[in-house]
Design an enzyme around this catalytic site. Structure first.
Site, short mmCIF file in Angstrom:
data_model
loop_
_atom_site.label_atom_id
_atom_site.label_comp_id
_atom_site.label_asym_id
_atom_site.label_seq_id
_atom_site.Cartn_x
_atom_site.Cartn_y
_atom_site.Cartn_z
N LYS A 40 0.85 -1.20 0.00
CA LYS A 40 0.00 0.00 0.00
C LYS A 40 0.88 1.25 0.00
O LYS A 40 2.08 1.18 0.29
CB LYS A 40 -0.91 -0.02 1.23
CG LYS A 40 -0.17 0.03 2.57
CD LYS A 40 -1.11 -0.28 3.73
CE LYS A 40 -0.38 -0.20 5.07
NZ LYS A 40 -1.19 -0.78 6.15
N ARG A 138 -10.49 -0.66 14.92
CA ARG A 138 -10.50 0.17 13.72
C ARG A 138 -11.57 -0.41 12.80
O ARG A 138 -12.72 -0.01 12.86
CB ARG A 138 -9.10 0.17 13.09
CG ARG A 138 -8.93 1.17 11.98
CD ARG A 138 -7.48 1.27 11.50
NE ARG A 138 -6.99 0.05 10.86
CZ ARG A 138 -5.76 -0.09 10.36
NH1 ARG A 138 -4.89 0.91 10.43
NH2 ARG A 138 -5.38 -1.22 9.79
N HIS A 172 -5.75 -7.68 12.97
CA HIS A 172 -4.60 -6.78 12.90
C HIS A 172 -4.14 -6.44 14.32
O HIS A 172 -4.95 -6.14 15.19
CB HIS A 172 -5.01 -5.50 12.15
CG HIS A 172 -3.85 -4.66 11.73
ND1 HIS A 172 -2.68 -5.18 11.23
CD2 HIS A 172 -3.69 -3.30 11.73
CE1 HIS A 172 -1.85 -4.17 10.94
NE2 HIS A 172 -2.43 -3.03 11.24
N ARG A 231 2.03 -11.17 6.95
CA ARG A 231 1.51 -9.99 6.24
C ARG A 231 2.34 -8.74 6.58
O ARG A 231 1.79 -7.72 6.99
CB ARG A 231 0.06 -9.81 6.70
CG ARG A 231 -0.86 -9.09 5.76
CD ARG A 231 -2.28 -9.07 6.33
NE ARG A 231 -2.40 -8.27 7.52
CZ ARG A 231 -3.02 -8.64 8.65
NH1 ARG A 231 -3.62 -9.80 8.76
NH2 ARG A 231 -3.05 -7.83 9.69
N TYR A 272 14.66 31.29 6.65
CA TYR A 272 13.43 31.94 7.14
C TYR A 272 13.40 31.98 8.67
O TYR A 272 13.80 31.04 9.33
CB TYR A 272 12.21 31.14 6.70
CG TYR A 272 11.88 31.20 5.22
CD1 TYR A 272 11.59 32.41 4.60
CD2 TYR A 272 11.83 30.03 4.47
CE1 TYR A 272 11.27 32.44 3.25
CE2 TYR A 272 11.50 30.06 3.13
CZ TYR A 272 11.22 31.27 2.52
OH TYR A 272 10.90 31.29 1.19
N CYS A 319 13.31 24.78 4.13
CA CYS A 319 12.36 25.50 3.27
C CYS A 319 11.55 24.49 2.45
O CYS A 319 11.72 23.29 2.59
CB CYS A 319 13.10 26.43 2.34
SG CYS A 319 14.34 27.47 3.15
N MET A 320 10.70 25.00 1.57
CA MET A 320 9.87 24.10 0.76
C MET A 320 10.72 23.23 -0.17
O MET A 320 10.48 22.03 -0.30
CB MET A 320 8.86 24.91 -0.06
CG MET A 320 7.88 24.02 -0.83
SD MET A 320 6.73 24.95 -1.84
CE MET A 320 5.63 25.63 -0.62
N ASP A 321 11.73 23.83 -0.79
CA ASP A 321 12.49 23.12 -1.82
C ASP A 321 13.97 23.00 -1.53
O ASP A 321 14.71 22.44 -2.34
CB ASP A 321 12.35 23.86 -3.17
CG ASP A 321 10.92 24.28 -3.43
OD1 ASP A 321 10.05 23.41 -3.40
OD2 ASP A 321 10.69 25.49 -3.61
C1 PLP Z 1 -0.49 -1.69 6.96
C2 PLP Z 1 -0.98 -3.00 7.40
C3 PLP Z 1 -0.10 -4.08 7.54
C4 PLP Z 1 1.39 -3.94 7.47
O1 PLP Z 1 1.83 -3.30 8.65
P1 PLP Z 1 3.37 -3.18 8.99
O2 PLP Z 1 3.41 -2.63 10.35
O3 PLP Z 1 3.96 -2.26 8.00
O4 PLP Z 1 3.94 -4.56 8.88
C5 PLP Z 1 -0.64 -5.32 7.81
N1 PLP Z 1 -1.98 -5.48 7.96
C6 PLP Z 1 -2.84 -4.45 7.87
C7 PLP Z 1 -4.29 -4.69 8.07
C8 PLP Z 1 -2.38 -3.17 7.59
O5 PLP Z 1 -3.23 -2.14 7.51
#
Ligand code: PLP
Length: 387
Positions: A40, A138, A172, A231, A272, A319-321
């Site tokens: 992701k 969540r 999770h 995962r 700045y 700064c920004m850049d």
């Molecule tokens: C983002 C996420 C992960 C991976 O988490 P890490 O801490 O980067 O290993 C696994 N499962 C779910 C549901 C997530 O949202």
């Protein structure tokens, strides 16, 4: 193609290290567990397509993303591994979910009924994984305390809905990456609740092919929680405190160059807001990286960048850049030299700690103005600018 864009600041993405980290993590997980790579957020800033291709090549079993748009990017690039969407997708998008052959996570019976209805309407079957909330609070069917029995019933009804194929069930972890005793207790409690949920569902003749709960923390610290699939996200990219302990290597190295240098007098203010003032004659360098590139402004006057001669402190506001660094004692550092922001010499973990945040946030923040330079076997195989 190599000359199509500037290389003012860039992120090197070492795909060999994806392979290296994958092999180590796979070993942690044991032989029987499948491997899902979380890609992701553009693979934590590293580039979802390239990381997914590498994972496919080395033998990963599954990918996960946050949303349907991220699936589309991968499928359009020819990635054929199964992909799980961890977040919510509106049920009206079910035909697309089916067309892209994607697995949708499901957190309530009501959503599942909508998906089922939509899948029936287009004459397809949607693959789903049941999300169980064991303590992250969540998404997911809540199974804590009094909610246990009702949620088990609801999951069983969900799995019986037509035009849905309930392939997996997952939860999770909230604190699996924290080393303290309270966190360990909580993680074990979450795991026990997950397995109790699975057992209760089996008694109702509700079976899943894939049970999974191990994010980075659990993959690294609790091998017994690997179940049918791990995962991990962050550790795959070689970041976080657990990565170094496991011999994982950082995949992303954020680098820039010295734009210009100059000598300034004592009692000059820099950048700045005039938050830094020299007390002696100083040699400064300007770097073409700022907060619009992902270098957090809160690191002003706090961080250093790594030059060939050692660390150069950032002077005044980022700064920004651009930002300005102190090169007074680094006399060999010249215009055009490469400087590391984070990577092998300064870890993203340390920089994140300085910014009061986590490495995830710094990696995701590397903006689309930064070209990604993909390396394999030590040579550049692709340069990609997302602008
Ligand atoms: C983002 C996420 C992960 C991976 O988490 P890490 O801490 O980067 O290993 C696994 N499962 C779910 C549901 C997530 O949202």
């Amino acid at each position: 193609m190599a000359e199509e864009f500037l290389q003012r600041t860039w992120a090197e993405i070492d795909l060999d290290r994806i392979a290296h980290n994958y092999r180590i993590l796979r070993r942690c997980a044991g032989d029987s567990a499948r491997f899902l790579g979380v890609v992701k957020a553009n693979a934590y800033g590293c580039g979802a397509i390239q990381v997914a291709r590498k994972l496919e090549e080395v033998g990963a079993d599954y990918l996960a993303v946050a949303c349907l748009d991220e699936v589309r990017e991968l499928r359009d690039a020819g990635i054929s591994l199964p992909i799980l969407i961890l977040g919510y997708t509106p049920p009206e998008m079910t035909p697309q979910l089916i067309r892209y052959d994607v697995t949708q996570s499901v957190s309530s019976e009501a959503d599942a009924a909508e998906y089922s209805h939509q899948a029936a309407a287009c004459g397809g079957t949607l693959k789903i994984h049941i999300n169980v909330d064991t303590g992250m609070t969540r998404l997911g069917f809540s199974v804590r305390g009094d909610f246990f029995c009702g949620s088990v019933e609801a999951i069983a009804r969900t799995c019986a809905l037509p035009n849905l194929e309930a392939e997996g069930i997952f939860t999770h972890m909230a604190v699996s990456d924290e080393p303290d005793a309270d966190s360990e207790t909580y993680t074990r409690e979450q795991f026990a609740l997950f397995t109790a949920t699975i057992d209760a569902l089996e008694k109702k003749d509700c079976h899943f092919a894939i049970h999974h709960c191990a994010n980075s923390g659990a993959t690294a610290m609790y091998p017994e929680m690997a179940l049918d699939m791990v995962r991990p996200g962050l550790v795959l990219y070689g970041a976080g405190d657990l990565a170094a302990q496991l011999g994982l290597k950082p995949v992303m190295r954020l680098k820039t160059t010295v734009y210009s240098t100059r000598h300034i007098a004592a009692d000059s203010s820099v950048s700045y807001g005039r938050t830094f003032r020299t007390t002696a004659p100083t040699r400064t360098g300007v770097l073409p990286i700022g907060y619009a590139d992902g270098l957090f402004r809160c690191l002003s006057n706090r961080m250093s960048v790594m030059t060939v001669q050692g660390p150069a402190p950032v002077l005044g506001r980022i700064c920004m850049d651009m930002c300005i660094v102190d090169l007074t004692t680094l006399d060999q550092v010249q215009v055009g030299d490469t400087v590391e922001i984070f990577g092998d010499n300064q870890s993203v973990n340390d920089l994140a700690a300085m910014a009061g945040t986590i490495p995830y946030e710094l990696m995701c923040a590397v903006s689309r103005r930064i070209p990604r330079i993909y390396l394999e076997n030590g040579s550049v195989i692709e340069r990609r600018l997302y602008l």
